[in-house]
Every structure is written in C-alpha cells, then in structure tokens.
Design a protein around this motif. Structure first.
Motif, short mmCIF file in Angstrom:
data_model
loop_
_atom_site.label_atom_id
_atom_site.label_comp_id
_atom_site.label_asym_id
_atom_site.label_seq_id
_atom_site.Cartn_x
_atom_site.Cartn_y
_atom_site.Cartn_z
N ALA A 298 0.83 -1.21 0.00
CA ALA A 298 0.00 0.00 0.00
C ALA A 298 0.87 1.25 0.00
N GLU A 299 1.90 1.27 0.80
CA GLU A 299 2.76 2.46 0.88
C GLU A 299 3.54 2.66 -0.41
N ALA A 300 3.86 1.57 -1.11
CA ALA A 300 4.57 1.69 -2.39
C ALA A 300 3.70 2.38 -3.43
N LEU A 301 2.39 2.37 -3.23
CA LEU A 301 1.47 3.08 -4.13
C LEU A 301 1.10 4.46 -3.59
N GLY A 302 1.81 4.90 -2.56
CA GLY A 302 1.62 6.26 -2.07
C GLY A 302 0.59 6.43 -0.99
N LEU A 303 0.10 5.33 -0.41
CA LEU A 303 -0.90 5.44 0.65
C LEU A 303 -0.21 5.36 2.01
N PRO A 304 -0.21 6.44 2.78
CA PRO A 304 0.37 6.37 4.12
C PRO A 304 -0.54 5.57 5.04
N THR A 305 0.04 4.70 5.84
CA THR A 305 -0.77 3.86 6.71
C THR A 305 -0.51 4.13 8.18
N THR A 306 0.71 4.43 8.55
CA THR A 306 1.04 4.66 9.95
C THR A 306 0.57 6.05 10.38
N GLY A 307 -0.14 6.11 11.50
CA GLY A 307 -0.59 7.39 12.03
C GLY A 307 -1.76 7.99 11.30
N HIS A 308 -2.48 7.21 10.50
CA HIS A 308 -3.63 7.71 9.75
C HIS A 308 -4.87 6.89 10.06
N ARG A 309 -6.02 7.50 9.81
CA ARG A 309 -7.29 6.78 9.89
C ARG A 309 -7.62 6.29 8.48
N LEU A 310 -7.82 5.00 8.34
CA LEU A 310 -8.11 4.39 7.05
C LEU A 310 -9.61 4.17 6.93
N VAL A 311 -10.22 4.77 5.91
CA VAL A 311 -11.67 4.72 5.75
C VAL A 311 -12.00 4.03 4.43
N PRO A 312 -12.54 2.81 4.47
CA PRO A 312 -12.94 2.12 3.24
C PRO A 312 -14.28 2.65 2.73
N VAL A 313 -14.36 2.85 1.44
CA VAL A 313 -15.58 3.35 0.81
C VAL A 313 -15.88 2.48 -0.41
N VAL A 314 -17.13 2.09 -0.56
CA VAL A 314 -17.58 1.32 -1.72
C VAL A 314 -18.56 2.18 -2.51
N VAL A 315 -18.35 2.25 -3.82
CA VAL A 315 -19.22 3.05 -4.69
C VAL A 315 -19.85 2.13 -5.73
N ASP A 316 -21.16 2.02 -5.70
CA ASP A 316 -21.90 1.24 -6.71
C ASP A 316 -22.41 2.17 -7.79
N HIS A 317 -22.13 1.81 -9.03
CA HIS A 317 -22.57 2.65 -10.15
C HIS A 317 -22.93 1.78 -11.35
N PRO A 318 -23.82 0.80 -11.20
CA PRO A 318 -24.18 -0.07 -12.33
C PRO A 318 -24.84 0.73 -13.45
N GLY A 319 -24.26 0.63 -14.63
CA GLY A 319 -24.84 1.31 -15.79
C GLY A 319 -24.66 2.79 -15.80
N ALA A 320 -23.83 3.33 -14.90
CA ALA A 320 -23.64 4.78 -14.87
C ALA A 320 -22.89 5.23 -16.11
N PRO A 321 -23.36 6.27 -16.79
CA PRO A 321 -22.65 6.76 -17.98
C PRO A 321 -21.34 7.43 -17.57
N SER A 322 -20.44 7.54 -18.54
CA SER A 322 -19.18 8.24 -18.25
C SER A 322 -19.43 9.74 -18.22
N ALA A 323 -18.59 10.44 -17.49
CA ALA A 323 -18.68 11.89 -17.41
C ALA A 323 -17.64 12.49 -18.34
N ASP A 324 -18.12 13.09 -19.43
CA ASP A 324 -17.21 13.65 -20.44
C ASP A 324 -16.23 12.60 -20.94
N GLY A 325 -16.73 11.36 -21.09
CA GLY A 325 -15.89 10.30 -21.63
C GLY A 325 -14.95 9.66 -20.64
N VAL A 326 -15.05 10.03 -19.37
CA VAL A 326 -14.16 9.49 -18.33
C VAL A 326 -14.96 8.56 -17.43
N ALA A 327 -14.46 7.35 -17.21
CA ALA A 327 -15.13 6.39 -16.34
C ALA A 327 -15.12 6.89 -14.91
#
Length: 533
Positions: A298-327
């Motif tokens: 995780a830290e190798a991808l730039g996510l600090p883990t020590t001394g932080h609060r880690l908050v998991p978030v799940v986003v459901d978007h079935p069939g959601a269109p892209s915004a200006d061509g961006v997923a």
C-alpha cells in the motif's frame, strides 16, 4: 557464462600458474572484464575505454610515489576492471606505494609471483569473452522473442515484469512518474523488504537516458515512455549476495522497458488503476501473507498507513454513464489527486469501485466522504450509491471494514438513495430486505403472504395491495388510512374485509399485521407485483 569477471579470470589455469595474489580491491573482483590490454605505458588512459584488465610487468613504473599514484588514478578514472602486475622483471614485490594507491581507489591489484605468457592470457580470455558475447547475442534473441510474443498477444504489465524478473533472477519494479510502485515481481522468495520505504528510496536514483546503474543502492534503471513522453521507469534491484549487474541484466531490462513502452503505445492501459484495484482486492479478501507485506504494498502506491485513519468506501454505479468520456473510477481518482486526498482507488467488480482513504486521525471523515459522494452523484446521476465502512487505524482491520461497506452498499435499493452516503446505522428493515431480495426463502415468504392478493388485483384491476399498504403504514388506524387513499370509511372497511377473506388473516392482530408489513416491504424490493406468482 554470460560475462567474465576479474574473479573468473583469476581461476583460469593460465593465470593460476602465476600464483596470483590479490593485493588490493578485494571487494571489487566481481567487476566485468570487457577486454585484456597489455601495456607498459605510464599514461595508458588514452588507449583504454573502461572494463579492461590491464597486464603489466612494471618495467617503466617509477619509484616516485606521486607518479605511481597518478598512474593508478588514470586507470581508476577510466574504470578499468583491474591491474595485473607480474613480479620478477622490475619488482620483486609489489611497491607499497602502488598497493596503497590501489586500495585508496578500490582498484583490484593482482600480483603474479611467477611469470606467465601474456599472449596466452589474452588469447584465452579474449576467446572466453567472444564466446560469452555470442551467448549473450543468442540469449538476447530468445529474450526478444519472449517479449515480442507477450506484446503481440496483448500481455498485461504484470506479465512483462514477472518475465523480466524470472529471466534476470532479480526483483523488478515498474513505477510511475510519482514513484509509486505500480507492479513488482521477484524471481523467487524474497525477504519481503523490496518495497520498504519505496517512494523515498526511489527518489535517490536518477533516471538515465537508457538502462544503467543508478542511485546509492546500485539499481539498474531504464525509462518507460508513452507516445514520446516519459511515463515511468523499470527498475531491477540487485540481490544482497548476488553477482553485480552485467550485460545480460542490462539487455533484459532494456528489452522489457521497450516492450512496456510498446504496450502503452498500442493499448494505453490504465496501469495505475490496475495496481490500485489489485491491492484493494487483496485487502478485501486478505491475500497477503503478513501485515508487513500489505503495508509495504500500500505504501509503495503512495498510501500512508502509519498514524492515519483508514476509511474504506464502496461506490456502486451499475450502468452509470461516463462523465465527459471518463469512467467513474478514473474521474474519482483524478478528483482525489487534485484535492490532495491520499487514497487507493480501483475497481472491485463490474459497476463497483472501491476507495481506501488515508486521513489524519484527528480529522473528521464525514465532510470528505460527503464531498466525494455529492460530486459523484452530480456527475454520474442520483443512482450512484456510496457506502462507508468504519474507520480503522491498522491495515489488518481494513478487510472487515471493507466487507461491512459492501454489505451496506448491497442493502441500498432505489427507495433508499436519498442520502449522499450510507453507513451501517442507516440499514433499516427496507434495506435489510432489499439485501435479501435474491434469497428464495424471502421470495417464498412474500408469495405465501401476498400471492392471492396480488393475483386478485391483476385479475380484477383492483388496488387492494395499495389499500393494505396504507393500512399497515398507518399502524392499523383505519380513519387515517382511509383518508390517505381518499376513500370513505365504509368503503375502506369493505376493502379490508375483502383482504382478510383473500389472505385468510385477521388484520386486527398485531402479530399478523407485522407479518404482512414485512411481506409488503419485501415485495417492494422484489420489483413490480406482477412478477409474483
């Protein structure tokens, strides 16, 4: 052998016959010998290109320490592989000044107690070098064919990196411009510390124009480009007790970097998102061997883990269109990056994205999540569902929290999407039943409780189900329910009697009303009533 080192040359019979003794530079015997050069010149540097093993009898060497030091400096400056001094003609023992100078420059100095024929040394070594070069060419052709095959069949970046690691026998890391380790692979078991403090260590190694050793740890680094611009780089790490990098390592890394450049040119894959998705899924299903391994990835991808609060978030978007061509996932990653929020952002499944936010422990997570949720719903529509798991302080606790966020997301049906985001405390009876909508037992229960009523409405075009729903919503208060549906009390009472007759139930019973209330609520999660039966 892929390349010849000073140590290899010392083991040859033609050199061993001279009883060689290493007088200086003992730690540099793994230097590659590119060629053998016999010279008695005091200023040979102009005839050398680096990597030569210099043979001399010492005949012209002066006794003056300053001149001897200058001679050694010339050899060290052009990076020769080593100096071989034959005793007996000029010196009976290696001059102390020469030994000292070689030690100060860490230049291998080999002293031959017996005379050897330099012509035999050069012939033997050059023949081995040419054989090694021929083998390297054959090896390069094989490596080229492997990477070409991967490129033609649209191989994933993980395959390119793993192939390079297997061929070289060393860990290989693909990183982007901000020093996040997007993909990494090892040829075998490692000590697990390859990615330790990766961004910080990576910044100490410069990026050369082509594959070359760089940085204090002696990494072999090659640039990876995309459409003429630098995208990142491919890095090969030396093994702690392994040989130094040689021509074969350089060739493998260069060909792998070229293949990755071609892969980005032909398909332009979102490798960063793939890397984030991989780590999020590994955390969700806890595929790591230890918490340390998870932290390093995780830290190798730039996510600090020590001394932080880690908050998991799940986003459901079935069939959601892209915004200006961006997923949605890419849009979300861009928004978080521009706002300075540290997070992993990736796809967990089709129509479902995951975030792992790293926030300061003293800061509130709600404003951050609400801003994210409102922005997503504005860009992709109100059907986007944002579910949040409990904040945790250790990476090992993320799995449980992520699963809770998924359970919350699964429970949010169309009737419950009026909030920007949802947490476990938002789950009531409608949400619980919605999450169980695919359970056959729930479907049977609804059919047993309401099937006859639904069929009657379908057959006669009546709306007794709506009457029952209004009665149950009014907690059995007939006057309020009749007013709600716009009927007289007498007409409403008649409908209730019909419902009791069809269902064989007593609506005055609180227990039976509760059963029917659950059934009606569950029916709403199953779809239109006509689908029953």
């Amino acid at each position: 052998m892929p390349f010849l080192t000073v140590a290899d040359v010392l083991r040859l019979p033609v050199i061993a016959a001279g009883l060689p003794r290493v007088a200086a530079g003992e730690g540099q015997l793994n230097r590659t010998v590119r060629w053998v050069h016999v010279t008695e010149l005091l200023d040979p540097a102009s005839f050398l290109e680096g990597g030569e093993l210099v043979l001399t009898t010492g005949m012209p060497h002066p006794s003056d320490p300053t001149q001897l030091r200058a001679y050694v400096d010339q050899l060290a400056d052009v990076e020769v592989a080593g100096l071989v001094l034959e005793l007996g003609r000029r010196f009976q023992q290696a001059p102390p000044e020469l030994v000292t100078a070689c030690r100060e420059r860490d230049l291998p100095l080999i002293v031959l107690a017996r005379g050897v024929r330099f012509i035999e040394v050069t012939q033997t070594v050059h023949a081995l070098i040419l054989d090694a070069q021929g083998e390297l060419l054959r090896r390069a052709q094989h490596v080229h064919e492997l990477f070409t095959s991967l490129t033609l069949r649209g191989g994933e970046p993980e395959e390119f990196v793993q192939t390079a690691a297997d061929l070289a026998g060393c860990p290989v890391v693909l990183e982007n411009l901000i020093h996040h380790a997007v993909v990494w692979a090892a040829a075998g078991p490692t000590d697990g510390q390859v990615l330790e403090a990766w961004p910080r260590r990576s910044r100490t190694a410069e990026t050369p124009e082509r594959a070359a050793v760089s940085g204090p740890e002696g990494w072999l680094v090659a640039p990876v480009e995309e459409r003429g611009s630098r995208w990142g780089r491919l890095i090969m790490l030396p093994l702690a007790a392994g040989p130094p990098f040689g021509p074969e390592h350089t060739m493998i890394l260069e060909q792998a970097a070229t293949a990755l450049t071609l892969a980005r040119l032909t398909s332009s894959p979102a490798w960063d998102r793939r890397a984030h998705s991989s780590v999020l899924l590994d955390l969700l299903h806890w595929r790591y061997r230890s918490r340390t391994e998870a932290r390093l990835r995780a830290e190798a991808l730039g996510l600090p883990t020590t001394g932080h609060r880690l908050v998991p978030v799940v986003v459901d978007h079935p069939g959601a269109p892209s915004a200006d061509g961006v997923a949605l996932t890419d849009h979300l990653a861009s928004e978080l990056l521009s706002s300075g929020v540290k997070a992993l952002v990736g796809d967990l499944a089709e129509g479902r994205s995951g975030l792992l936010l790293a926030l300061a422990r003293a800061s509130a997570w709600q404003p951050v999540v609400e801003r994210i949720a409102r922005e997503l719903r504005a860009a992709f529509g109100p059907d986007v569902v944002v579910a949040v798991g409990p904040g945790v302080t250790e990476l090992g606790q993320v799995t449980r929290s992520f699963r809770e966020a998924e359970e919350v997301a699964d429970a949010i049906g169309p009737a419950s999407r009026d909030r920007p985001f949802h947490v476990a405390s938002d789950i009531g009876l409608p949400e619980l039943l919605y999450s169980l909508r695919d359970d056959v037992r729930l479907q049977k229960y609804v059919e047993q409780q309401l099937g006859r009523l639904v069929q009657h409405d379908a057959r006669h075009g009546s709306d007794l189900l709506d009457t029952l729903r209004a009665y149950l919503d009014a907690a059995g208060n007939k006057s309020i329910a009749a007013k709600h549906v716009g009927l007289s009390r007498q007409a409403f009472y008649q409908r209730l009697h019909t419902i009791e007759r069809l269902l064989g139930t007593d609506l005055e019973s609180g227990a039976q009303r509760t059963q029917l209330h659950v059934a009606v609520t569950a029916l709403e999660s199953l779809g239109p009533p006509a689908e029953l039966g």
